[in-house]
Scaffold this motif. Structure first.
Motif, mmCIF file in Angstrom:
data_model
loop_
_atom_site.group_PDB
_atom_site.id
_atom_site.type_symbol
_atom_site.label_atom_id
_atom_site.label_comp_id
_atom_site.label_asym_id
_atom_site.label_seq_id
_atom_site.Cartn_x
_atom_site.Cartn_y
_atom_site.Cartn_z
ATOM 1 N N ILE A 100 0.877 -1.182 0.000
ATOM 2 C CA ILE A 100 0.000 0.000 0.000
ATOM 3 C C ILE A 100 0.909 1.226 0.000
ATOM 4 C CG2 ILE A 100 -1.859 1.315 1.071
ATOM 5 C CD1 ILE A 100 -2.661 -1.108 2.686
ATOM 6 N N ASP A 101 0.959 1.919 -1.122
ATOM 7 C CA ASP A 101 1.688 3.196 -1.131
ATOM 8 C C ASP A 101 0.649 4.279 -0.875
ATOM 9 O OD1 ASP A 101 4.185 4.646 -1.535
ATOM 10 O OD2 ASP A 101 3.096 5.545 -3.200
ATOM 11 N N GLY A 102 0.842 4.988 0.225
ATOM 12 C CA GLY A 102 -0.187 5.922 0.695
ATOM 13 C C GLY A 102 -0.938 5.295 1.859
ATOM 14 N N THR A 103 -0.174 4.624 2.715
ATOM 15 C CA THR A 103 -0.767 3.891 3.843
ATOM 16 C C THR A 103 -1.620 4.785 4.732
ATOM 17 O OG1 THR A 103 0.937 2.175 3.931
ATOM 18 C CG2 THR A 103 -0.225 2.622 5.956
ATOM 19 N N GLY A 172 8.337 13.487 5.020
ATOM 20 C CA GLY A 172 8.711 12.292 5.772
ATOM 21 C C GLY A 172 7.939 12.126 7.073
ATOM 22 N N TYR A 173 8.300 11.060 7.763
ATOM 23 C CA TYR A 173 7.613 10.724 9.018
ATOM 24 C C TYR A 173 8.353 11.226 10.248
ATOM 25 C CZ TYR A 173 4.737 7.428 6.339
ATOM 26 O OH TYR A 173 3.851 6.842 5.445
ATOM 27 N N ILE A 174 9.544 11.818 10.044
ATOM 28 C CA ILE A 174 10.329 12.329 11.179
ATOM 29 C C ILE A 174 10.193 13.852 11.226
ATOM 30 C CG2 ILE A 174 12.639 12.441 12.219
ATOM 31 C CD1 ILE A 174 11.629 9.588 11.985
ATOM 32 N N SER A 200 0.935 9.693 -1.945
ATOM 33 C CA SER A 200 1.446 8.456 -2.533
ATOM 34 C C SER A 200 2.434 8.811 -3.635
ATOM 35 C CB SER A 200 0.300 7.626 -3.128
ATOM 36 O OG SER A 200 0.802 6.642 -4.013
ATOM 37 N N ALA A 201 3.696 8.467 -3.404
ATOM 38 C CA ALA A 201 4.727 8.773 -4.412
ATOM 39 C C ALA A 201 4.430 8.056 -5.719
ATOM 40 C CB ALA A 201 6.095 8.348 -3.883
ATOM 41 N N ALA A 202 3.964 6.821 -5.620
ATOM 42 C CA ALA A 202 3.684 6.039 -6.835
ATOM 43 C C ALA A 202 2.624 6.733 -7.682
ATOM 44 C CB ALA A 202 3.239 4.631 -6.458
ATOM 45 N N TYR A 217 8.843 15.952 -6.714
ATOM 46 C CA TYR A 217 10.120 15.685 -6.045
ATOM 47 C C TYR A 217 9.836 15.270 -4.623
ATOM 48 C CZ TYR A 217 9.810 19.898 -3.177
ATOM 49 O OH TYR A 217 9.404 20.847 -2.244
ATOM 50 N N GLU A 218 10.723 14.502 -4.058
ATOM 51 C CA GLU A 218 10.601 14.137 -2.644
ATOM 52 C C GLU A 218 11.913 13.570 -2.137
ATOM 53 O OE1 GLU A 218 7.042 12.090 -1.475
ATOM 54 O OE2 GLU A 218 7.740 11.849 0.587
ATOM 55 N N ARG A 219 12.247 13.893 -0.913
ATOM 56 C CA ARG A 219 13.402 13.333 -0.215
ATOM 57 C C ARG A 219 12.901 12.263 0.734
ATOM 58 N NH1 ARG A 219 18.166 13.071 1.802
ATOM 59 N NH2 ARG A 219 18.624 13.034 4.025
#
Ligand code: LIP
Length: 276
Positions: A100-103, A172-174, A200-202, A217-219
């Motif tokens: 699941i991308d976009g959990t 991100g999650y941090i 969702s990056a995908a 874009y995303e890090r």
């Protein structure tokens, strides 16, 4: 004179067809399970890098379905899955799976989530499938064979000036990383049309591929987040990379129609989008 070794195809057309068919069916089955089997009381089964980096029972069930389906039909293949699937394999083929991308979207009942499955041969992505069941859409690409959305060919949008570009991104999650990402975004936002954060990056990469975004874009992405979508975007005519001269990676992933990409990538480098 062509060099038979250099010019030899990485993978036969027959193997590409087999891997694509398996990826499409695995993604279809997982998407059906996730769409129709989502418990009304879905909760968090576990957390990973932070209390907001969550795993649900459906992430685990989806990855189990996908790896079971694929390993039954290609038992010698390797696996890399977000929820722990990991096998070396001996065939040279490795499946890279985001069940699941976009959990977080899935957990909250938001529609923007996908099943992302890529097949790599000797380390290069040769097949990518992104199924977005709530959109009724499946995008796919085979290396050198173009990109498709529900089996219709797709191409990136004709490039506008960067100041008129619609740019996707994610965070991100941090908390410390999000603070750094917000600082980059604060500098970028006045220089583009607008930003979209879909979760969702995908799906974001597929939206670049079909012209719904000019760039993304995303890090901090993991291989399973971008392996399939990056191939689909590239096969649709996008430029994809990380920092200048680097491939897309955890450090930075950038995709866009060529002229937008060429304006955005150096700007992200100057803004330090590649570090926290
Ligand atoms: C998600 C990525 C998204 C990012 C989210 C998350 P997950 O993957 O697809 O681009 O912004 O923070 O990492 O965790 O839902 O598989």
């Amino acid at each position: 004179m062509s060099d038979p070794l250099k010019d030899a195809p990485l993978i036969s057309g027959e193997l590409k067809d087999e891997l694509l068919a398996l990826a499409l069916e695995a993604a279809r089955r997982a998407g059906e399970l996730l769409r129709d089997g989502r418990p009304a009381d879905l909760g968090v089964a576990a957390t990973k890098s932070s209390p907001i980096d969550v795993v649900t029972e459906m992430d685990i069930a989806s990855e189990k379905l996908i790896t079971g389906f694929l390993s039954e039909r290609r038992p010698e293949d390797g696996f890399l899955g977000e929820e722990g699937a990991s096998a070396e394999g001996s065939s040279g083929v490795r499946w890279v799976i985001d069940p699941i991308d976009g959990t977080v979207n899935y957990l909250y009942g938001l529609p923007s989530w996908a099943v992302s499955i890529a097949a790599q041969k000797d380390g290069e992505t040769v097949v990518g499938v992104v199924a977005a069941p709530m959109r009724g859409e499946t995008s796919h690409a085979v290396l050198g064979g173009g990109a498709f959305l529900n089996n219709a060919p797709i191409r990136v949008r004709p490039a506008p000036p960067l100041s008129q570009a619609l740019v996707g991104t994610g965070f991100g999650y941090i908390a410390e990383r999000r603070a750094a990402q917000a600082a980059v975004l604060g500098s970028l936002l006045p220089r583009v049309r607008d930003i979209r954060r879909g979760g969702s990056a995908a799906i974001d990469l597929c939206d670049v591929a079909c012209g719904r975004l000019d760039a993304y874009y995303e890090r901090g992405l993991n291989p399973w987040d971008f392996a399939a979508g990056e191939l689909i975007a590239r096969e649709a005519g996008a430029r994809t990379a990380g920092r200048p001269g680097e491939p897309a990676s955890h450090e930075l992933t950038v995709a866009g129609s060529p002229a937008v990409f060429d304006a955005l990538q150096p700007l992200l480098e100057d803004l330090g989008a590649w570090h926290d």
